[in-house]
Enzyme design. Structure first.
Site, PDB file in Angstrom:
ATOM      1  N   LYS A 164      -7.810 -11.739   0.235  1.00  0.00           N
ATOM      2  CA  LYS A 164      -8.029 -10.353   0.191  1.00  0.00           C
ATOM      3  C   LYS A 164      -6.599  -9.645   0.224  1.00  0.00           C
ATOM      4  CE  LYS A 164      -8.195  -6.610   1.723  1.00  0.00           C
ATOM      5  NZ  LYS A 164      -6.963  -5.756   1.668  1.00  0.00           N
ATOM      6  N   CYS A 171       8.976  -8.571   8.555  1.00  0.00           N
ATOM      7  CA  CYS A 171       8.432  -8.625   9.964  1.00  0.00           C
ATOM      8  C   CYS A 171       9.301  -9.112  10.883  1.00  0.00           C
ATOM      9  CB  CYS A 171       7.298  -9.539   9.914  1.00  0.00           C
ATOM     10  SG  CYS A 171       7.405 -11.239   9.352  1.00  0.00           S
TER      11      CYS A 171
HETATM   12  P1  NAD Z   1      -2.186  -3.858   7.646  1.00  0.00           P
HETATM   13  O1  NAD Z   1      -2.512  -4.308   9.017  1.00  0.00           O
HETATM   14  O2  NAD Z   1      -2.288  -2.387   7.560  1.00  0.00           O
HETATM   15  O3  NAD Z   1      -2.714  -4.521   6.596  1.00  0.00           O
HETATM   16  C1  NAD Z   1      -2.785  -5.937   6.360  1.00  0.00           C
HETATM   17  C2  NAD Z   1      -3.899  -6.170   5.611  1.00  0.00           C
HETATM   18  O4  NAD Z   1      -5.313  -6.224   6.310  1.00  0.00           O
HETATM   19  C3  NAD Z   1      -4.180  -5.405   4.518  1.00  0.00           C
HETATM   20  O5  NAD Z   1      -4.608  -6.256   3.313  1.00  0.00           O
HETATM   21  C4  NAD Z   1      -5.577  -4.523   4.670  1.00  0.00           C
HETATM   22  O6  NAD Z   1      -6.373  -4.217   3.629  1.00  0.00           O
HETATM   23  C5  NAD Z   1      -6.132  -5.284   5.770  1.00  0.00           C
HETATM   24  N1  NAD Z   1      -7.068  -4.777   6.790  1.00  0.00           N
HETATM   25  C6  NAD Z   1      -6.708  -3.601   7.332  1.00  0.00           C
HETATM   26  N2  NAD Z   1      -7.841  -3.211   8.385  1.00  0.00           N
HETATM   27  C7  NAD Z   1      -8.495  -4.308   8.292  1.00  0.00           C
HETATM   28  C8  NAD Z   1      -9.638  -4.576   8.941  1.00  0.00           C
HETATM   29  N3  NAD Z   1     -10.114  -3.666   9.991  1.00  0.00           N
HETATM   30  N4  NAD Z   1     -10.285  -5.749   8.788  1.00  0.00           N
HETATM   31  C9  NAD Z   1      -9.903  -6.804   7.992  1.00  0.00           C
HETATM   32  N5  NAD Z   1      -8.699  -6.579   7.040  1.00  0.00           N
HETATM   33  C10 NAD Z   1      -8.192  -5.165   7.551  1.00  0.00           C
HETATM   34  O7  NAD Z   1      -0.477  -4.198   7.675  1.00  0.00           O
HETATM   35  P2  NAD Z   1       0.526  -3.756   6.462  1.00  0.00           P
HETATM   36  O8  NAD Z   1       0.776  -2.545   6.689  1.00  0.00           O
HETATM   37  O9  NAD Z   1      -0.387  -4.296   5.198  1.00  0.00           O
HETATM   38  O10 NAD Z   1       1.747  -4.793   6.640  1.00  0.00           O
HETATM   39  C11 NAD Z   1       2.609  -4.471   7.558  1.00  0.00           C
HETATM   40  C12 NAD Z   1       2.741  -5.251   8.721  1.00  0.00           C
HETATM   41  O11 NAD Z   1       2.619  -6.787   8.677  1.00  0.00           O
HETATM   42  C13 NAD Z   1       3.720  -4.975   9.791  1.00  0.00           C
HETATM   43  O12 NAD Z   1       3.398  -4.733  11.184  1.00  0.00           O
HETATM   44  C14 NAD Z   1       4.472  -6.181   9.843  1.00  0.00           C
HETATM   45  O13 NAD Z   1       5.451  -6.639  10.790  1.00  0.00           O
HETATM   46  C15 NAD Z   1       3.466  -7.214   9.584  1.00  0.00           C
HETATM   47  N6  NAD Z   1       3.763  -8.534   9.123  1.00  0.00           N
HETATM   48  C16 NAD Z   1       3.836  -9.657   9.885  1.00  0.00           C
HETATM   49  C17 NAD Z   1       4.410 -10.931   9.476  1.00  0.00           C
HETATM   50  C18 NAD Z   1       4.497 -12.203  10.359  1.00  0.00           C
HETATM   51  O14 NAD Z   1       4.381 -13.159   9.832  1.00  0.00           O
HETATM   52  N7  NAD Z   1       4.385 -11.832  11.769  1.00  0.00           N
HETATM   53  C19 NAD Z   1       4.689 -10.980   8.177  1.00  0.00           C
HETATM   54  C20 NAD Z   1       4.701  -9.926   7.151  1.00  0.00           C
HETATM   55  C21 NAD Z   1       4.181  -8.659   7.573  1.00  0.00           C
END
Ligand code: NAD
Length: 501
Positions: free
Chosen positions: A185, A296
């Site tokens: 997804k 991140c």
């Molecule tokens: P997000 O949590 O808003 O979304 C990530 C994914 O989760 C998307 O595909 C979204 O559609 C899905 N999603 C949202 N709600 C959901 C639910 N209830 N159930 C299942 N799926 C759901 O994050 P974002 O804004 O896309 O990404 C940025 C964040 O990702 C930042 O906090 C960043 O630090 C983090 N990140 C972490 C790493 C790491 O390796 N630690 C790497 C990259 C990004």
């Protein structure tokens, strides 16, 4: 500056799901607009998946797992296909990077680097499964045990919009290398580069049904949520915000699913007075402004020893002002457009909060000549107090907070003073201090006198609110496989209750 809206040559007509080897629309016909981050104009429609689409994708993945060849193939046979995937990704690197940069707003040179890493992720896990060694134990004359490592089933992979293609490859590589089938997804802000996966996998000869993809949103009733709640998906690998991670954790609980979570960060870069200041300035500039600050592991809090604080802040602010903001497609660009207007609003709201909490020493507004799109000047705040929101909360944009410290103890206390614990960067010429600090800092990863570089064999993950579990190297293999322990009797069978049988 004229803001080009040119799109990459081979945009698909629409972004569809890919289920059981076919591109398909949503069952209810649902779609959403994807925006160009330079103009914020919609440039393509994407299918919006819901529960019924996830059910179809999981059914295809489950049938490929239960009846298809993939889980039954020898590691070397799977590795051959993974290496082909890597070759194809490499050969299409420029096209891929152009799409990624156009869709996400990442500077093109950095998008190319990410495409190369995506190829490497497949190559690495191809090597690893061929060289996989499992444990065996024996008690001479009595028993032997060996570990039977098995793929688990349908893995649900949920990914964010920052470096989308590379992060998808980071999950796809180990998930399929180990013989699982998957439903991906992708993030709703950036579905474009993921639309290349089906063609790449088909060309490489991945059997039908091993890879399935449903586009759309994450919230309740939509694709992400439905994937997490599907009973035939025993594994969820998620990268995204910590808050979303908590929701997924709760939603996966009734099935006790295997979870791997790579979450948010607010990582400290600690600069001691005995550090190579020039190297520290260069690396910490890169650490927070590369990938538009949408990283991140960004070192978004810089802690600087008091005796060099004023000099550091002055040099840092001067260098931040020289970071080249430009169009994503321009090879000279260092910071381009943030992914989406919603995210732009969030980052700009933190810039305004920062102005009331600390001293602005660089940036702080939209750059001149960029009237539309999600452009933000590289922004630096100094004298940031630990209770400030810009010290505590993840901004995920080109915004950095600098704070002074007067002793090693204070540096450590400041470094650990957030709910996050993903990365830490330490700059000092005193090795003993560097090692002691590394032991005490609350973070999953530490870089000493170094930029953020990755060795794919090392564990990757965070502590506290930054994650659950580690992926990378054998940890990924462990996450995506079951380890069944098989006991072999080599002697007499004894039963402690009934005696010799
Ligand atoms: P997000 O949590 O808003 O979304 C990530 C994914 O989760 C998307 O595909 C979204 O559609 C899905 N999603 C949202 N709600 C959901 C639910 N209830 N159930 C299942 N799926 C759901 O994050 P974002 O804004 O896309 O990404 C940025 C964040 O990702 C930042 O906090 C960043 O630090 C983090 N990140 C972490 C790493 C790491 O390796 N630690 C790497 C990259 C990004």
């Amino acid at each position: 500056m004229t803001q080009s809206t040119t799109s990459p040559a081979d945009l698909p007509e629409k972004i569809r799901h890919y289920i059981g080897g076919e591109f398909v629309d949503s069952i209810d016909g649902g779609e959403f607009d994807v925006l160009n981050p330079v103009t914020n104009e919609p440039y393509i429609k994407a299918a919006s998946g819901k529960k019924a689409d996830i059910e179809a994708a999981v059914a295809a993945a489950k049938s490929a797992f239960d009846e298809g060849p993939w889980p039954r193939m020898l590691p070397r046979e799977r590795a051959r296909i993974l290496n082909k995937i890597a070759d194809i990704v490499e050969s299409r690197k420029d096209e891929l990077a152009a799409m990624e940069s156009f869709d996400s707003g990442l500077p093109i040179t950095q998008a190319k680097g990410q495409a190369a890493r995506a190829a490497e992720n497949f190559r690495f896990f191809a090597d690893l499964i061929v060289a996989q060694v499992d444990d065996a134990f024996k008690v001479p004359g009595r028993q032997a045990n060996y570990v039977n490592r098995k793929p688990i089933g349908v893995a649900g992979l949920i990914t964010p919009w920052n470096t989308p293609f590379m992060l998808e490859s980071w999950k796809l590589g180990p998930a399929i290398a180990t013989g699982n089938t998957v439903v991906l997804k992708p993030a709703e802000f950036t579905p474009l580069s993921a639309s290349l996966w089906p063609g790449i996998f088909e060309e490489a000869g991945l059997p039908t049904g091993v890879f399935n993809m449903v586009n759309g949103f994450g919230e309740e009733g939509f694709a992400g949520d439905s994937l997490v709640k599907h009973p035939d998906v025993p594994l969820i690998s998620f990268t995204g915000e910590s808050k979303t991670g908590q929701t997924i954790f709760a939603n996966a609980a009734p099935w006790l699913k295997g979870l791997s979570m790579e979450l948010g960060g607010k990582s400290p870069a600690v600069v001691f007075a005995d550090a190579d200041i020039e190297a520290a300035v260069n690396a910490t500039i890169f650490g927070v402004f590369s990938l538009n600050g949408e990283r991140c592991t960004a070192g978004s809090r810089i802690l600087v020893e008091q005796s060099i604080y004023d000099e550091f802040v002055e040099r840092y602010a001067a260098q931040a002002k020289r970071v080249k903001v430009g169009l994503p497609s321009d090879p000279a660009t260092e910071v381009a457009a943030l992914v989406h207007p919603e995210h732009y609003e969030k980052v700009m709201s933190y810039v305004e909060i920062g102005k009331s909490e600390a001293r602005l020493v660089a940036g702080g507004r939209r750059p001149e000549g960029f009237e539309t799109g999600n452009f933000v000047q590289p922004t630096v705040f100094a004298d940031v107090k630990p209770d400030a929101r810009i010290f505590q909360e993840e901004i995920f944009g080109p915004v950095v907070a600098i704070t002074p410290f007067s002793s090693d103890e204070e540096a450590l206390e400041l470094a650990n003073n957030t709910k996050y614990g993903l990365a830490a960067y330490i700059w000092t010429s005193d090795l003993k201090r560097a090692h002691n600090f590394s032991q005490a800092v609350e973070s999953g990863m530490v870089w000493l006198n170094s930029n953020n570089v990755r060795d794919l064999r090392t564990p990757f993950g965070g502590v506290k609110a930054s994650g659950l579990g580690h992926e990378g190297g054998y940890r990924s293999i462990d996450f995506y496989t079951e380890q069944q322990s098989v006991h072999i009797n080599l002697g007499e069978v004894h039963n402690p209750v009934f005696g010799k049988q």
